[in-house]
Design an enzyme around this catalytic site. Structure first.
Site, short mmCIF file in Angstrom:
data_model
loop_
_atom_site.label_atom_id
_atom_site.label_comp_id
_atom_site.label_asym_id
_atom_site.label_seq_id
_atom_site.Cartn_x
_atom_site.Cartn_y
_atom_site.Cartn_z
N THR A 235 0.90 -1.38 -0.05
CA THR A 235 0.24 0.26 -0.10
C THR A 235 0.91 1.15 0.16
OG1 THR A 235 -0.09 0.14 2.88
CG2 THR A 235 -1.81 -1.41 1.27
N GLY A 236 0.23 2.43 -0.44
CA GLY A 236 1.29 3.80 -0.12
C GLY A 236 2.09 3.98 -1.12
N ALA A 237 1.52 2.74 -2.53
CA ALA A 237 3.07 2.13 -3.26
C ALA A 237 3.83 3.43 -4.52
CB ALA A 237 3.04 1.09 -3.71
N SER B 66 4.32 6.57 -4.20
CA SER B 66 5.54 7.49 -4.15
C SER B 66 6.13 7.61 -2.15
CB SER B 66 4.93 8.76 -3.67
OG SER B 66 4.16 8.78 -2.04
N GLY B 67 6.87 8.06 -2.17
CA GLY B 67 7.62 7.54 -0.65
C GLY B 67 7.94 6.31 -0.52
N TYR C 272 -0.94 11.72 15.21
CA TYR C 272 -0.26 10.40 14.45
C TYR C 272 0.46 9.57 15.59
CZ TYR C 272 3.38 9.36 11.21
OH TYR C 272 4.57 8.18 10.45
#
Length: 276
Positions: free
Chosen positions: A9-11, A13-14, A161
């Site tokens: 997941t979140g693939a 960027s970063g 967070y």
């Protein structure tokens, strides 16, 4: 990692992109879970070009939406019958309270409830693919949870967070207990202080501090090394319920080892995402 199916997941960027690249370079069949399909296709083409690995696919999902997560999990199950590695990397950080379409505080929704639900929906595939591994990105910033106000509706705090990152650790430990004997391991990691787009929506002094410190942060590729290690190394075969940094198992915050809190968070999360 040849013939090993990995979902990240979140693939786009970063750290997520760097993790996907690292796994692709090892020969894995990598599925990029992303909200923006056009961006995902660009990243997929780039990974194919730089690694020579053509087995890079896209799975569309908005992790701020429970319905989208359910649809993505169903689509995955229709396309694939194996999942050897699930990397829950995506995260957001905001300096003000933002609600998702489901009415949840966005950081708790994306950072904790999304991986909780996605993992739950894909657990049977992971079990049927065993030995398999779940890797959860977290942080060294781990704040104790306020169960009377999990969504920070009464008093939004900059600790939010850190609370979501504590939730990642607690989720990892509780899930490891529940998966004992299944052939599925689950570990979490702190990647270090990394140059990513994570703080792009911050405002005020905190945004200024992050901007000034960026040159001293780790690259995303460097930060992703521990996740790639946990996903692929024979050294951690069978190792579960641990918190890693720099490829070493270390102690997480003292409060994260409270088993009653682990169970309480699990039960609260089940109710929030409506699973039994």
């Amino acid at each position: 990692m040849n013939k090993r199916f990995c979902l990240v997941t979140g693939a786009t960027s970063g750290l997520g992109e760097a993790t996907a690249r690292g796994l692709a370079a090892l020969g894995a069949h990598v599925i990029l879970a992303c909200r923006d399909v056009k961006k995902g296709l660009v990243i997929a083409d780039s990974i194919k070009m730089t690694t020579g690995n053509r087995n890079i696919d896209i799975l569309q999902v908005d992790l701020a939406s429970l319905a989208s997560i359910r649809c993505a999990a169903q689509e995955f199950r229709e396309k694939y019958d194996k999942l050897h590695v699930l990397v829950n990397c995506a995260a957001v950080i905001h300096s003000e309270r933002i609600l998702t379409g489901d009415g949840f505080e966005s950081m708790m929704a994306v950072n904790h409830l999304a991986p909780f639900l996605l993992t739950h929906l894909l657990l049977d595939v992971l079990k049927n693919s065993a030995p398999s591994r779940i890797i959860n990105y977290t942080s060294a910033v781990q704040e104790e949870l306020d169960f009377d106000d999990l969504m920070s509706s009464n008093n939004f705090s900059r600790k939010m967070y850190g609370r979501t990152k504590m939730a990642n650790v607690l989720f990892t430990y509780e899930l490891s207990h529940r998966l004992e004997g299944s052939g599925v391991t689950v570990n979490c990691l702190h990647p270090g202080v990394v140059r990513t787009r994570l703080g792009r929506d911050m405002t005020g002094m905190l945004k200024l501090v992050i901007t000034l410190m960026l040159p001293f942060f780790l690259s995303a590729a460097k930060g992703a090394e521990t996740a790639v290690y946990l996903a692929s190394s024979a050294e951690v075969e069978g190792v579960t319920g641990k918190y890693y940094t720099k490829k070493k198992a270390v102690a997480s915050s003292q409060a994260s080892y409270d088993e009653a809190v682990m169970r309480r968070l699990w039960e609260a999360s089940e109710k929030l995402v409506n699973i039994n």
